[in-house]
Structure formats: structure tokens, C-alpha cells
Design an enzyme around this catalytic site. Structure first.
Site, short mmCIF file in Angstrom:
data_model
loop_
_atom_site.label_atom_id
_atom_site.label_comp_id
_atom_site.label_asym_id
_atom_site.label_seq_id
_atom_site.Cartn_x
_atom_site.Cartn_y
_atom_site.Cartn_z
N LYS A 33 14.44 -13.92 -9.64
CA LYS A 33 15.27 -12.97 -9.28
C LYS A 33 16.40 -12.48 -9.86
CE LYS A 33 15.39 -10.37 -5.15
NZ LYS A 33 15.13 -8.96 -5.82
N GLY A 38 21.59 -18.52 -10.12
CA GLY A 38 21.17 -19.35 -10.77
C GLY A 38 20.27 -18.49 -12.14
N CYS A 39 19.68 -17.55 -11.71
CA CYS A 39 19.13 -16.63 -12.55
C CYS A 39 19.81 -16.00 -13.52
CB CYS A 39 18.23 -15.59 -11.75
SG CYS A 39 16.75 -16.29 -10.84
N THR A 40 21.37 -15.47 -12.84
CA THR A 40 22.22 -15.11 -13.69
C THR A 40 22.83 -15.88 -14.88
OG1 THR A 40 22.90 -13.39 -11.92
CG2 THR A 40 24.52 -13.74 -13.79
#
Length: 148
Positions: A33, A38-40
Site C-alpha cells: 500500500k 514499510g512501503c514508503t
């Protein structure tokens, strides 16, 4: 999956991207997402190393089920340079086997398993990483690119 699947995803501007027409070698990374911690971090790590991947002649592509509009906001907010693609219908997630049952706080749900795939110039899968842990991952992928 042994080669890049013949699928179309959509970039942050809403334009179609044919996976088989992407420049190669190619790293495709799937993430759950936009704009989550974590994705950023993962997107920032790949962005920080984008020039190094380019020096090796390797293209990058991040894919999630977020909409093109969400991707555009995410890219602008963090100054990301790695192209992001939308797989809203889940076809790419299914083809790569990353749409899986997950569990958080005892609740089961379907979501994207963080995974990365490295394809060679011939479109064949060179290496894959499943259940990725973000810290150091982009650097590990770059190291694998340099070894292959």
C-alpha cells in the site's frame, strides 16, 4: 513463472504499461500500500539507488493495487523517481503469486505479499525474493543485479 507475463498495468498518469514491453533487465517489486511506513521506505530505498540500477542497465517498476491517482500523490509527496504501476484488478498480483492470505492481530485477510522479481534481458526470471523485509532489501537486489 519463468518469464515476464504478458499483462498490462497502468502507470501513475493512467497510461498502460505492457510488462513484456518494459526495458530489460527489469526489477519488478510488489508492495502492499502507498504511503504506509514499510512501503514508503521501500520506495525511497529503490529511488535512492535508481541511478545505480540505471548504471547497470536495469529498469525498475513498483506495483500495488493502489489507483493511479494514489500513486501520483505518493510519488509527489516523497519525490519518488521509481515508476509505480497500478494493478487494480489484481491480474498481475495473481500471475506473480503475490495475492495471498495474510494475518494481522489474529484477523485473516487477502493482501499483497511484499516480493521482488529480477528478469534478465531475455525476459526470463533470474531471481525472486518472497516475504521481503524492507531494511537493506533494495541494496540486496542491486548486489544480485551486479552478480548476475
Amino acid at each position: 513463472m519463468e518469464t515476464i507475463p504478458a499483462l498490462t498495468v497502468v502507470d501513475a498518469a493512467g497510461a498502460p504499461i505492457e510488462l513484456t514491453a518494459c526495458p530489460r533487465p527489469l526489477v519488478i517489486y510488489f508492495y502492499p500500500k502507498d504511503d504506509t511506513s514499510g512501503c514508503t521506505r521501500e520506495a525511497q530505498d529503490f529511488t535512492a539507488l535508481a541511478a545505480d540500477f540505471a548504471k547497470e542497465g536495469v529498469a525498475l517498476l513498483g506495483i500495488s493495487k493502489d489507483s493511479p491517482k494514489q500513486h501520483a500523490k505518493f510519488i509527489a509527496k516523497y519525490g519518488l523517481t521509481v515508476p509505480l504501476a497500478s494493478d487494480e484488478d489484481g491480474a498481475a498480483c495473481e500471475a506473480f503469486g503475490v495475492w495471498v492470505e495474510k494475518s494481522m492481530y489474529g484477523r485473516k485477510y487477502m493482501g499483497i505479499e511484499r516480493a521482488t522479481f529480477l528478469f534478465g534481458e531475455d525476459g526470463k526470471l533470474v531471481r525472486e525474493w518472497r516475504k521481503v523485509k524492507v531494511p537493506g532489501h533494495a541494496a540486496a537486489v542491486l548486489a544480485a543485479v551486479r552478480e548476475s
